[in-house]
Design an enzyme around this catalytic site. Structure first.
Site, PDB file in Angstrom:
ATOM      1  N   ARG A  96       4.991  -5.422 -11.888  1.00 47.70           N
ATOM      2  CA  ARG A  96       5.063  -5.125 -10.687  1.00 47.70           C
ATOM      3  C   ARG A  96       5.234  -5.391  -9.698  1.00 47.70           C
ATOM      4  O   ARG A  96       5.904  -5.900  -9.494  1.00 47.70           O
ATOM      5  CB  ARG A  96       3.428  -3.249 -10.337  1.00 47.70           C
ATOM      6  CG  ARG A  96       3.965  -3.479  -9.487  1.00 47.70           C
ATOM      7  CD  ARG A  96       2.299  -2.566  -8.351  1.00 47.70           C
ATOM      8  NE  ARG A  96       1.387  -4.201  -8.013  1.00 47.70           N
ATOM      9  CZ  ARG A  96      -0.060  -3.824  -7.852  1.00 47.70           C
ATOM     10  NH1 ARG A  96      -0.236  -2.732  -7.407  1.00 47.70           N
ATOM     11  NH2 ARG A  96      -0.485  -4.912  -7.569  1.00 47.70           N
ATOM     12  N   HIS A 183       5.889   6.604  -2.352  1.00 48.39           N
ATOM     13  CA  HIS A 183       6.499   7.649  -3.720  1.00 48.39           C
ATOM     14  C   HIS A 183       6.347   6.600  -5.273  1.00 48.39           C
ATOM     15  O   HIS A 183       6.053   5.353  -5.522  1.00 48.39           O
ATOM     16  CB  HIS A 183       7.553   7.049  -3.301  1.00 48.39           C
ATOM     17  CG  HIS A 183       9.340   7.182  -4.593  1.00 48.39           C
ATOM     18  ND1 HIS A 183       9.111   9.107  -5.686  1.00 48.39           N
ATOM     19  CD2 HIS A 183      10.027   6.676  -5.356  1.00 48.39           C
ATOM     20  CE1 HIS A 183       9.948   8.953  -5.791  1.00 48.39           C
ATOM     21  NE2 HIS A 183      10.682   8.220  -6.221  1.00 48.39           N
TER      22      HIS A 183
END
Length: 321
Positions: A96, A183
Site C-alpha cells: 500500500r 472507496h
C-alpha cells in the site's frame, strides 16, 4: 457563437478510453484523450471519432502525449496511475505504501500540468488509492476544494443498486440509495436510507440478504478482478461521466462523491464520500444526512482508513492533513 464544453481525460487505458466513449455518446463536449504511450491516445481518439457518423455526435476528439491540447478544459478526469502488481518471483503484491508513493508522483505531475493550462477546470480523480490521490490533486493544483472531487461513491452506489435490483427482480430505475465513505472495503452502504419506489428496503428483503448485498458491494471491484484478471472499466467510466455530465450541464445532481470536508459529518480536511450537489462550480453543496449509531461507526472506520493513507503523503496541514 458559443463554445462547446471541453473535457480532458488523462489516461487512455480501459477506464479512460471508455469514459471518452460514454462522454461522446452523450454529446457532452469536445474530448482530449491524454496518455504517455505513443500512438495509443491518438489511435483510440481517431477510432472513436470515426464512429461519429454512425452514432451522430458532432464533436472534436483528439489524442495526445502532451498537455498543450488540454488548455482551457472545463472538466478533467484523471485516471492515470499504476495498479497493484504481483511480483513474479516473490508472489507479493505492491505494498500500500509503495502504491501511494508511485501514484503520488504520477498524479501529482499530471495535476500540475493540467492546472497550469486549465486554471478554471473541475478535476475529477479516478486514480487509486482514490481518497489519497484526491489529497494529492488538491495540494498540487492549488484549486479551491469545490473543484477537486473523487469518483467512488457513484460507482459503489451503482453496484449496490444493481445488486438490489437483481435480488428483487425490479428495475434499477426504482432503486434509491447511497454508499458513503472511502472507496474500498470500508465503504458505507446505507440500507436505512435505501428504498424501492419509496418502499423501505428493509420491508422487501430480510436482513441477511441485505447484509450479503452490502458485502458484495464492498467486494464489487475484487469480484470483477477475480473474473477478468484485471479491474472493471465500464461501470467506473460510466460513473465518471455521470459526474462530468452533472458539471458541464449544471444539472445540480445529488451524487455521492469524495469531497474535502470542513466539519460536515464531524470531519475536517479529509476527502470522504458524501452526498454532494454537483453543478458548474463542482461541489456546490455537501448534504448532511442523519446517520444512526451503527452507520456513524462504519463511517468512522472508513474515515480512519482514509487517514492512514493520507498520513503517507508529504503534505502539510491545511493542504492534506
Amino acid at each position: 457563437m458559443s463554445r462547446r464544453n471541453k473535457i480532458t481525460i488523462v489516461g487512455a487505458g480501459n477506464v479512460g478510453a471508455t469514459a471518452a466513449h460514454w462522454a461522446a455518446q452523450k454529446h457532452l463536449g469536445d474530448i482530449v484523450l491524454v496518455d504517455i504511450v505513443q500512438g495509443v491516445p491518438q489511435g483510440k481518439a481517431l477510432d472513436l471519432a470515426e464512429a461519429a457518423p454512425v452514432m451522430g455526435f458532432d464533436l472534436k476528439i483528439v489524442g495526445t502525449n502532451g498537455y498543450d491540447e488540454t488548455a482551457d478544459s472545463d472538466v478533467v478526469v484523471i485516471t492515470a496511475g499504476v495498479p497493484r502488481k504481483k511480483d513474479p518471483v516473490t508472489g507479493k503484491f505492491t505494498s500500500r505504501d509503495e502504491l501511494v508513493e508511485i501514484n503520488r508522483k504520477i498524479v501529482g505531475g499530471v495535476t500540475r500540468e493540467i492546472a497550469s493550462r486549465s486554471p478554471n477546470a473541475v478535476l475529477i480523480c479516478v486514480s487509486n488509492p482514490l481518497d489519497a490521490m484526491c489529497h494529492v490533486m488538491y495540494a498540487e493544483s492549488g484549486f479551491p476544494k469545490e473543484r477537486v472531487i473523487g469518483m467512488a461513491g457513484v460507482l459503489d452506489t451503482a453496484r449496490y443498486k444493481y445488486f438490489i435490483s437483481e435480488a428483487l427482480n425490479v428495475s434499477v430505475d426504482d432503486i434509491h440509495g447511497m454508499v458513503l465513505g472511502g472507496h474500498g472495503d470500508t465503504m458505507v452502504p446505507l440500507p436505512s436510507h435505501t428504498s424501492v419506489a419509496g418502499i423501505p428496503l428493509t420491508e422487501l428483503l430480510p436482513q441477511d440478504k441485505i447484509d450479503a448485498i452490502i458485502q458484495r458491494t464492498r467486494g464489487g471491484g475484487g469480484e470483477i478482478v477475480g473474473l477478468l484478471g484485471y479491474s472493471g472499466y465500464y461501470a467506473p467510466a460510466a460513473a465518471s461521466v455521470a459526474m462530468v455530465e452533472a458539471i458541464v450541464r449544471d444539472r445540480k445532481r445529488v451524487l455521492p462523491c469524495a469531497a474535502l470536508l470542513s466539519g460536515e459529518y464531524g470531519y475536517k480536511d479529509l476527502f470522504i464520500g458524501v452526498p454532494c450537489v454537483l453543478g458548474k462550480g463542482g461541489v456546490e453543496k455537501v448534504i448532511e444526512m442523519k446517520l444512526g449509531d451503527k452507520e456513524k461507526g462504519m463511517l468512522e472506520i472508513s474515515a480512519n482508513a482514509v487517514r492512514e493513507l493520507v498520513a503517507l503523503l508529504p503534505y502539510g496541514k491545511g493542504q492534506a492533513t
